[in-house]
Motif scaffolding. Structure first.
Motif, PDB file in Angstrom:
ATOM      1  N   ILE A  85      43.477  32.044  45.335  1.00 37.38           N
ATOM      2  CA  ILE A  85      42.681  31.071  44.577  1.00 37.38           C
ATOM      3  C   ILE A  85      41.901  30.174  45.524  1.00 37.38           C
ATOM      4  CG2 ILE A  85      42.809  29.103  43.000  1.00 37.38           C
ATOM      5  CD1 ILE A  85      45.223  30.632  41.706  1.00 37.38           C
ATOM      6  N   HIS A 133      38.990  32.108  46.706  1.00 33.95           N
ATOM      7  CA  HIS A 133      38.037  32.238  45.595  1.00 33.95           C
ATOM      8  C   HIS A 133      37.255  30.940  45.399  1.00 33.95           C
ATOM      9  CE1 HIS A 133      36.337  33.295  41.734  1.00 33.95           C
ATOM     10  NE2 HIS A 133      36.830  32.179  41.252  1.00 33.95           N
ATOM     11  N   ARG A 163      42.397  32.497  38.236  1.00 29.24           N
ATOM     12  CA  ARG A 163      41.262  31.892  38.947  1.00 29.24           C
ATOM     13  C   ARG A 163      40.369  31.140  37.966  1.00 29.24           C
ATOM     14  NH1 ARG A 163      38.913  37.051  42.269  1.00 29.24           N
ATOM     15  NH2 ARG A 163      40.507  37.196  43.911  1.00 29.24           N
TER      16      ARG A 163
END
Length: 135
Positions: free
Chosen positions: A24, A27, A67
């Motif tokens: 995450i 991301h 996410r």
């Protein structure tokens, strides 16, 4: 040769908190590179970890949905998931997370997303514990 299904790969990441936080974090930094200069590193990682805790009751069954849940905290409001119509769909844990989020993107949820913007109080980021405290 070992062949893993998509759900097995997602499951391995979802069940390993360190791997999930790393995924995450990468991301978010790809999606929002400005986060590096906006948030202290420790704080950003703490928010990611805390957000995973917030998402747990919704039984998000793939990394992409996790996410998205965490990104929506910045894009809509940190407490977006408390809006009643959104919360009702997220709580349908017998359904795949991807299907729930697909439903939430339909036009009939447009007013709910606007209402979700109201859950933006600074306390929505902090809950009952604060940055630096152990979970």
């Amino acid at each position: 040769m070992l062949i893993l299904s998509k759900s097995q790969v997602h499951g391995m990441v979802l069940k390993n908190r360190k791997s999930l936080i790393k995924d995450i974090d990468e991301h978010l930094l790809e999606y929002r590179p400005d986060f590096k200069s906006i948030y202290p590193r420790g704080y950003l990682l703490w928010v990611i970890n805390d957000s995973i805790d917030l998402a747990e009751p919704f039984n998000l069954d793939d990394v992409y949905s996790m996410r998205l849940f965490i990104r929506l905290r910045w894009e809509i409001a940190p407490g977006f998931y408390k809006q009643p119509q959104i919360a009702a769909v997220l709580a349908q844990t017998q359904r795949a997370a991807e299907d729930r989020f697909a439903e939430l993107t339909t036009e009939r949820f447009a007013p709910a997303w606007e209402q979700a913007r109201q859950f933006k109080d600074p306390s929505e980021w902090r809950r009952d514990r604060y940055w630096g405290e152990e979970p």
